[in-house]
Write an enzyme that holds these catalytic residues in place. Structure first.
Site, PDB file in Angstrom:
ATOM      1  N   ASP A   9      86.608  33.385  78.150  1.00  0.00           N
ATOM      2  CA  ASP A   9      86.491  31.997  78.633  1.00  0.00           C
ATOM      3  C   ASP A   9      87.031  31.755  80.047  1.00  0.00           C
ATOM      4  O   ASP A   9      87.769  30.772  80.280  1.00  0.00           O
ATOM      5  CB  ASP A   9      87.185  31.041  77.641  1.00  0.00           C
ATOM      6  CG  ASP A   9      86.588  31.110  76.237  1.00  0.00           C
ATOM      7  OD1 ASP A   9      85.649  31.889  76.025  1.00  0.00           O
ATOM      8  OD2 ASP A   9      87.091  30.393  75.344  1.00  0.00           O
ATOM      9  N   HIS A  51      79.887  24.453  74.216  1.00  0.00           N
ATOM     10  CA  HIS A  51      79.834  23.387  73.208  1.00  0.00           C
ATOM     11  C   HIS A  51      78.670  22.417  73.446  1.00  0.00           C
ATOM     12  O   HIS A  51      78.413  22.031  74.593  1.00  0.00           O
ATOM     13  CB  HIS A  51      81.128  22.575  73.239  1.00  0.00           C
ATOM     14  CG  HIS A  51      82.355  23.333  72.863  1.00  0.00           C
ATOM     15  ND1 HIS A  51      82.473  24.054  71.704  1.00  0.00           N
ATOM     16  CD2 HIS A  51      83.557  23.463  73.501  1.00  0.00           C
ATOM     17  CE1 HIS A  51      83.685  24.591  71.631  1.00  0.00           C
ATOM     18  NE2 HIS A  51      84.365  24.262  72.712  1.00  0.00           N
ATOM     19  N   LYS A 109      79.960  30.990  72.413  1.00  0.00           N
ATOM     20  CA  LYS A 109      80.611  30.595  71.157  1.00  0.00           C
ATOM     21  C   LYS A 109      80.881  29.110  71.166  1.00  0.00           C
ATOM     22  O   LYS A 109      80.893  28.489  72.242  1.00  0.00           O
ATOM     23  CB  LYS A 109      81.926  31.368  70.972  1.00  0.00           C
ATOM     24  CG  LYS A 109      82.980  31.038  72.021  1.00  0.00           C
ATOM     25  CD  LYS A 109      84.193  31.914  71.844  1.00  0.00           C
ATOM     26  CE  LYS A 109      85.279  31.605  72.842  1.00  0.00           C
ATOM     27  NZ  LYS A 109      85.901  30.278  72.670  1.00  0.00           N
ATOM     28  N   CYS A 154      92.167  30.996  72.551  1.00  0.00           N
ATOM     29  CA  CYS A 154      91.003  31.876  72.394  1.00  0.00           C
ATOM     30  C   CYS A 154      91.330  33.345  72.580  1.00  0.00           C
ATOM     31  O   CYS A 154      90.746  34.196  71.908  1.00  0.00           O
ATOM     32  CB  CYS A 154      89.887  31.408  73.313  1.00  0.00           C
ATOM     33  SG  CYS A 154      89.234  29.814  72.750  1.00  0.00           S
TER      34      CYS A 154
HETATM   35  C1  VGL Z   1      89.898  27.153  74.187  1.00  0.00           C
HETATM   36  C2  VGL Z   1      90.663  25.222  73.227  1.00  0.00           C
HETATM   37  C3  VGL Z   1      89.373  24.799  72.993  1.00  0.00           C
HETATM   38  C4  VGL Z   1      90.224  28.451  74.866  1.00  0.00           C
HETATM   39  C5  VGL Z   1      88.599  26.754  73.953  1.00  0.00           C
HETATM   40  O1  VGL Z   1      89.344  29.028  75.547  1.00  0.00           O
HETATM   41  O2  VGL Z   1      91.369  28.928  74.721  1.00  0.00           O
HETATM   42  N1  VGL Z   1      90.920  26.390  73.818  1.00  0.00           N
HETATM   43  N2  VGL Z   1      88.345  25.584  73.355  1.00  0.00           N
HETATM   44 ZN    ZN Z   2      86.379  24.862  73.239  1.00  0.00          ZN
END
Ligand code: VGL
Ligand code: ZN
Length: 208
Positions: A9, A51, A109, A154
């Site tokens: 991410d 999302h 994801k 994550c």
């Molecule tokens: C994440 C919270 C919500 C992350 C993703 O990448 O750590 N944290 N969505």
């Molecule tokens: Zn998220």
């Protein structure tokens, strides 16, 4: 030995100026680029939080809820996040300085609005898999290094799933190529990863 790097991410949304910023999150980008350029890895995979605009982890979907409060999603406790990484928006793009030309495979994801997906391997309810572990297994990966954002969400859940879903694969967390949302939960996350068999390393081990 087949060595893979899993980048979690590294998106605008988790960097300063994004909708769910990790403090100084962008400062990992040069470290990650150096890892990718090191020649150590046979395979480089990146996950992308992706999302729909109506995702159930967004506080905006729960009247009266504020971001970072606890709420419920599909009958389970869920942190209410600010709207972030909505499909097709700038917030969901990889950080512009990330050298995406070196990425072999992208795992999206978090597309199901009814469940969150911190791990790049499966949803938080641990029922539906993204298929990433099958992909890595079929590539014959024996060493998996994990880095990115956010260490306490994550990255942690991806590393714990790697231990469970890829038995026999040496899983390592690259600490200086990762940053988290909250220093206290980061410390606990690293301890939890270690207690499950994740090795903690720094990029100097790889880059020299
Ligand atoms: C994440 C919270 C919500 C992350 C993703 O990448 O750590 N944290 N969505
Ligand atoms: Zn998220």
């Amino acid at each position: 030995m087949t060595k893979a790097l899993l980048l979690i991410d590294i998106q605008n949304g988790f960097c300063p100026g994004g909708n769910l910023p990790v403090p100084a999150g962008d400062t990992i980008v040069p470290v990650v680029n150096a890892l990718m350029a090191s020649g150590h890895y046979d395979l480089i995979v990146a996950s992308q939080d992706w999302h729909p605009a109506n995702h159930g982890s967004f506080a905006s979907m729960h009247p009266g809820k504020q971001p970072f409060e606890m709420g419920m999603l599909s009958g389970k406790q869920q942190v209410m996040w600010p709207d972030h990484c909505v499909q097709g928006t700038h917030d969901a793009d990889f950080h512009p300085n990330l050298d995406i030309s070196r990425i072999d495979y992208i795992q999206k994801k978090g597309e199901n609005p009814d469940v969150d997906s911190y791990s790049a391997f499966r949803d938080n309810d641990q029922t539906s898999s993204t298929g990433l572990h099958t992909y890595l297994f079929e590539k014959g990966v024996t060493q998996l290094d994990i880095a990115g954002l956010a260490t306490d969400f994550c990255v942690k859940f991806s590393a714990l799933d790697a231990i469970e879903l890829l038995p026999g694969v040496t899983t390592r967390f690259v600490q200086d190529a990762s940053l988290g949302i909250d220093p206290q939960t980061v410390e606990a996350a690293i301890a939890e990863m270690q207690s499950h068999g994740v090795h903690v390393i720094t990029s100097s081990t790889i880059v020299g």
